[in-house]
Design a protein around this motif. Sequence first.
Motif, short mmCIF file in Angstrom:
data_model
loop_
_atom_site.label_atom_id
_atom_site.label_comp_id
_atom_site.label_asym_id
_atom_site.label_seq_id
_atom_site.Cartn_x
_atom_site.Cartn_y
_atom_site.Cartn_z
N SER A 49 -1.16 27.86 15.98
CA SER A 49 -1.44 26.64 16.74
C SER A 49 -2.93 26.44 17.01
O SER A 49 -3.39 25.31 17.15
CB SER A 49 -0.69 26.67 18.08
OG SER A 49 -1.29 27.58 18.98
N GLY A 50 -3.68 27.55 17.12
CA GLY A 50 -5.09 27.44 17.48
C GLY A 50 -5.35 27.40 18.97
O GLY A 50 -6.49 27.25 19.40
N GLY A 51 -4.30 27.56 19.77
CA GLY A 51 -4.49 27.56 21.21
C GLY A 51 -5.40 28.69 21.68
O GLY A 51 -6.21 28.51 22.60
N ASP A 52 -5.27 29.85 21.04
CA ASP A 52 -6.15 30.97 21.40
C ASP A 52 -7.61 30.64 21.10
O ASP A 52 -8.52 31.01 21.85
CB ASP A 52 -5.72 32.26 20.69
CG ASP A 52 -5.57 32.10 19.18
OD1 ASP A 52 -5.66 30.95 18.67
OD2 ASP A 52 -5.35 33.12 18.51
N LEU A 53 -7.83 29.92 20.00
CA LEU A 53 -9.20 29.53 19.64
C LEU A 53 -9.77 28.59 20.69
O LEU A 53 -10.93 28.73 21.10
CB LEU A 53 -9.20 28.83 18.27
CG LEU A 53 -8.55 29.58 17.11
CD1 LEU A 53 -8.50 28.67 15.88
CD2 LEU A 53 -9.30 30.86 16.79
N ALA A 54 -8.97 27.62 21.11
CA ALA A 54 -9.44 26.65 22.10
C ALA A 54 -9.79 27.33 23.42
O ALA A 54 -10.82 27.03 24.04
CB ALA A 54 -8.39 25.57 22.32
N ALA A 55 -8.95 28.27 23.85
CA ALA A 55 -9.23 28.99 25.09
C ALA A 55 -10.51 29.81 24.96
O ALA A 55 -11.30 29.91 25.90
CB ALA A 55 -8.06 29.89 25.46
N SER A 56 -10.73 30.40 23.78
CA SER A 56 -11.93 31.19 23.56
C SER A 56 -13.19 30.34 23.55
O SER A 56 -14.25 30.77 23.97
CB SER A 56 -11.82 31.97 22.24
OG SER A 56 -10.88 33.02 22.33
N VAL A 57 -13.08 29.11 23.05
CA VAL A 57 -14.24 28.22 22.97
C VAL A 57 -14.56 27.59 24.32
O VAL A 57 -15.71 27.63 24.78
CB VAL A 57 -14.01 27.12 21.91
CG1 VAL A 57 -15.10 26.05 22.01
CG2 VAL A 57 -14.00 27.72 20.51
N TRP A 58 -13.57 26.99 24.97
CA TRP A 58 -13.83 26.22 26.19
C TRP A 58 -13.76 27.07 27.46
O TRP A 58 -14.37 26.74 28.46
CB TRP A 58 -12.88 25.04 26.29
CG TRP A 58 -13.35 23.86 25.51
CD1 TRP A 58 -14.25 22.91 25.93
CD2 TRP A 58 -13.00 23.49 24.17
NE1 TRP A 58 -14.45 21.97 24.92
CE2 TRP A 58 -13.69 22.30 23.84
CE3 TRP A 58 -12.14 24.03 23.21
CZ2 TRP A 58 -13.56 21.66 22.60
CZ3 TRP A 58 -12.02 23.42 21.98
CH2 TRP A 58 -12.73 22.24 21.68
N GLY A 59 -13.01 28.18 27.43
CA GLY A 59 -12.89 29.02 28.61
C GLY A 59 -12.11 28.35 29.73
O GLY A 59 -11.66 27.20 29.62
N GLY A 60 -11.92 29.07 30.84
CA GLY A 60 -11.22 28.53 31.98
C GLY A 60 -9.78 28.16 31.65
O GLY A 60 -9.14 28.77 30.80
N TRP A 61 -9.26 27.15 32.35
CA TRP A 61 -7.91 26.64 32.14
C TRP A 61 -7.97 25.36 31.33
O TRP A 61 -8.80 24.48 31.61
CB TRP A 61 -7.23 26.37 33.48
CG TRP A 61 -6.87 27.62 34.23
CD1 TRP A 61 -7.73 28.56 34.71
CD2 TRP A 61 -5.55 28.05 34.58
NE1 TRP A 61 -7.03 29.57 35.33
CE2 TRP A 61 -5.70 29.28 35.27
CE3 TRP A 61 -4.27 27.53 34.39
CZ2 TRP A 61 -4.60 30.00 35.77
CZ3 TRP A 61 -3.19 28.23 34.88
CH2 TRP A 61 -3.35 29.44 35.56
#
Length: 379
Positions: A172-184
């Motif tokens: 899904s890439g959700g882990d990538l998004a969390a790693s890039v933007w941080g926080g919630w």
Amino acid sequence: MTGTRTVTRHAPGKLFIVGEYAVVQPGHPAILAAVDRQVAVTASAAHGGGADVVIASDLCPGEARLRRGDGGLAALGADDEQRVRDGLTHVVSAIETVDGLLAEQGLSAPPVHLSITSRLHHEGTKLGLGSSGAVTVASVSAVAAYYGLELSHEDRFRLAMLATARLDARSSGGDLAASVWGGWIEYQAPDRAAVLDLVQRLGIEESLRTQWPGFGIRRLPSPRGLAVEVGWTGRPASTSSLVGSLGRRAWQGSAYQRSFLERSDSCVRASVDALERGDGPELLRQVRGARRILAELDEEVRLGIFTPTLTALCDAAETVGGSGKPSGAGGGDCGIALLDATAEEATVHEQIAHLRKGWAAAGVLPVPIHLQSTKGSAA
């Protein structure tokens, strides 16, 4: 671009809060939170030995030496190839993707040495905190910075998504998004098949500027009045295997799939609303609902999302008045417990102590991890 400096970039791991499995479908949301443990990647000059790229990681002995060619990076020897297979495939794909962007700009990538350290593992075993996504993001960021490329948050995500989709378009890439933007964050996955087609037709650089169907990202406020505990089952799980197994079931396009997606989306929307209103009790209620949604999915398609240990982890959280669920694809890895932290401090400590006692009886290891607070305005 001289390729002579040394740069280090970090990327945090993640936890899924709600929306697992539904988020694999383009345009369907999930909520994730970045954790306070990271992967660090340092890029510096590589010298001699006939290698264009040298990769060293604290998770495997020795170094992997690779040479650039028309087909991408190729290992110099059998030992190098084995090291790549043993845990460096995402790093290699990240380098190849950034190299491809550089080539489209008419530039040649200099030799580079990458040194990788991870705090997303326990004694060499992954905890289920998105280590593959974090190392992909950190590698893209470090290599691009070393090459002198200026990347926005979205550029870094898109390059990491391309590097990941080349290996497994189901991610899904959700882990990538969390790693890039941080926080919630609230995240919706792009249509990876459409994205790969865009790259094939338009190239990497143009695909960074083109709308990706299904993709959505926005920052969310951190929860108020809640404590979050993370427990590890002691059993690593393969997200790609579980998601792939679901894809092989006869549920694609079925009435049950539509019902699951509708219920998951409703749970995510209500959770987003609770976060934005600072309504901790409502978020606890929605996380309990997310557990039931995943349990019903597991019962319907028999994926093995809920192991006995994960079930015990969740039950222990509800026993002390909180809510618990697997974080991610399940089958092992880790789970989360959310507890009401508005009571007196002694009461909260007592709840956490009872929770951990229940976890210990089930063989769940509490992990000293905190979730990042959201900073800045919505993305």
